[in-house]
Design an enzyme around this catalytic site. Structure first.
Site, PDB file in Angstrom:
ATOM      1  N   ASN A  38       1.165  -7.139   2.383  1.00  0.00           N
ATOM      2  CA  ASN A  38       1.760  -8.194   3.199  1.00  0.00           C
ATOM      3  C   ASN A  38       3.128  -7.704   3.647  1.00  0.00           C
ATOM      4  O   ASN A  38       3.918  -7.228   2.822  1.00  0.00           O
ATOM      5  CB  ASN A  38       1.883  -9.492   2.396  1.00  0.00           C
ATOM      6  CG  ASN A  38       0.526 -10.084   2.046  1.00  0.00           C
ATOM      7  OD1 ASN A  38      -0.419  -9.942   2.805  1.00  0.00           O
ATOM      8  ND2 ASN A  38       0.434 -10.718   0.895  1.00  0.00           N
ATOM      9  N   HIS A  65      10.154  -5.937  -2.275  1.00  0.00           N
ATOM     10  CA  HIS A  65      10.006  -4.601  -2.874  1.00  0.00           C
ATOM     11  C   HIS A  65       8.541  -4.275  -2.618  1.00  0.00           C
ATOM     12  O   HIS A  65       7.651  -4.972  -3.131  1.00  0.00           O
ATOM     13  CB  HIS A  65      10.339  -4.653  -4.373  1.00  0.00           C
ATOM     14  CG  HIS A  65      10.206  -3.351  -5.100  1.00  0.00           C
ATOM     15  ND1 HIS A  65      11.173  -2.901  -5.999  1.00  0.00           N
ATOM     16  CD2 HIS A  65       9.217  -2.425  -5.116  1.00  0.00           C
ATOM     17  CE1 HIS A  65      10.783  -1.736  -6.506  1.00  0.00           C
ATOM     18  NE2 HIS A  65       9.593  -1.434  -5.993  1.00  0.00           N
ATOM     19  N   HIS A 113       4.799  -3.614  -2.284  1.00  0.00           N
ATOM     20  CA  HIS A 113       3.754  -3.637  -3.307  1.00  0.00           C
ATOM     21  C   HIS A 113       2.399  -3.648  -2.626  1.00  0.00           C
ATOM     22  O   HIS A 113       2.186  -4.338  -1.629  1.00  0.00           O
ATOM     23  CB  HIS A 113       3.896  -4.853  -4.227  1.00  0.00           C
ATOM     24  CG  HIS A 113       4.118  -6.148  -3.496  1.00  0.00           C
ATOM     25  ND1 HIS A 113       5.342  -6.477  -2.958  1.00  0.00           N
ATOM     26  CD2 HIS A 113       3.273  -7.157  -3.201  1.00  0.00           C
ATOM     27  CE1 HIS A 113       5.244  -7.648  -2.363  1.00  0.00           C
ATOM     28  NE2 HIS A 113       4.000  -8.088  -2.482  1.00  0.00           N
TER      29      HIS A 113
HETATM   30  P1  5GP Z   1       3.455 -11.079  -1.719  1.00  0.00           P
HETATM   31  O1  5GP Z   1       3.262 -12.550  -1.501  1.00  0.00           O
HETATM   32  O2  5GP Z   1       4.930 -10.686  -1.594  1.00  0.00           O
HETATM   33  O3  5GP Z   1       2.552 -10.202  -0.933  1.00  0.00           O
HETATM   34  O4  5GP Z   1       3.029 -10.800  -3.226  1.00  0.00           O
HETATM   35  C1  5GP Z   1       3.825 -11.102  -4.319  1.00  0.00           C
HETATM   36  C2  5GP Z   1       2.886 -11.242  -5.489  1.00  0.00           C
HETATM   37  O5  5GP Z   1       3.652 -11.185  -6.664  1.00  0.00           O
HETATM   38  C3  5GP Z   1       2.128 -12.562  -5.515  1.00  0.00           C
HETATM   39  O6  5GP Z   1       0.728 -12.302  -5.480  1.00  0.00           O
HETATM   40  C4  5GP Z   1       2.565 -13.218  -6.812  1.00  0.00           C
HETATM   41  O7  5GP Z   1       1.520 -13.889  -7.476  1.00  0.00           O
HETATM   42  C5  5GP Z   1       3.087 -12.052  -7.620  1.00  0.00           C
HETATM   43  N1  5GP Z   1       4.149 -12.385  -8.540  1.00  0.00           N
HETATM   44  C6  5GP Z   1       5.250 -13.145  -8.274  1.00  0.00           C
HETATM   45  N2  5GP Z   1       6.045 -13.221  -9.357  1.00  0.00           N
HETATM   46  C7  5GP Z   1       5.435 -12.477 -10.322  1.00  0.00           C
HETATM   47  C8  5GP Z   1       5.774 -12.174 -11.682  1.00  0.00           C
HETATM   48  O8  5GP Z   1       6.819 -12.577 -12.230  1.00  0.00           O
HETATM   49  N3  5GP Z   1       4.909 -11.392 -12.377  1.00  0.00           N
HETATM   50  C9  5GP Z   1       3.747 -10.907 -11.815  1.00  0.00           C
HETATM   51  N4  5GP Z   1       2.958 -10.160 -12.588  1.00  0.00           N
HETATM   52  N5  5GP Z   1       3.393 -11.176 -10.544  1.00  0.00           N
HETATM   53  C10 5GP Z   1       4.229 -11.954  -9.810  1.00  0.00           C
HETATM   54 ZN    ZN Z   2      13.104  -3.639  -6.119  1.00  0.00          ZN
END
Ligand code: 5GP
Ligand code: ZN
Length: 111
Positions: free
Chosen positions: A87, A98, A100
């Site tokens: 994303n 950051h 991912h």
């Molecule tokens: P994004 O929405 O930025 O593509 O993905 C961020 C992801 O990080 C989400 O799927 C969310 O569930 C995950 N996430 C957010 N906070 C934490 C955390 O503290 N620990 C872990 N393991 N995953 C997290």
């Molecule tokens: Zn970072």
């Protein structure tokens, strides 16, 4: 360089707990806290880059290594099939700045 206000830098440093799946000198992989598939792993580079675009420009070999690690996780935990998602930007659902890779596998994924 680690960013003191970045959740994933804190996870890499062990300051925020996570369930580790894989680690090497370049990347750290851990289970997403809100899994969207039977297996949902996040792969992050240990060096902080905000987005996959920045990573591609500044460290393309790390980006290709993340793809290799995704394949390894999908082979170890499932049948080698996987969906790889970056994303990128707020309106696309990026909430942690950051970079991912989301690795989704472990089941037949919906289209
Ligand atoms: P994004 O929405 O930025 O593509 O993905 C961020 C992801 O990080 C989400 O799927 C969310 O569930 C995950 N996430 C957010 N906070 C934490 C955390 O503290 N620990 C872990 N393991 N995953 C997290
Ligand atoms: Zn970072």
């Amino acid at each position: 360089m680690a960013h003191s206000d970045c959740l994933f830098c804190k996870i890499i440093a062990g300051e925020v707990p996570s369930t580790k799946v894989y680690e090497d000198d370049q990347v750290y992989a851990f289970r997403d806290i809100h899994p969207k598939a039977k297996v949902h792993v996040l792969i992050v580079p240990k060096v902080h880059y905000a987005s996959v675009d920045e990573l591609a420009k500044k460290a393309p070999l790390t980006l290709s290594h993340m793809v290799e690690v995704a394949q390894k996780i999908a082979t170890d935990e499932a049948d080698g099939s996987y969906r790889l998602i970056f994303n990128t930007g707020k309106n696309a659902g990026q909430s942690v700045f950051h970079v991912h890779a989301h690795v989704l596998t472990g089941e037949v994924l919906p289209e």
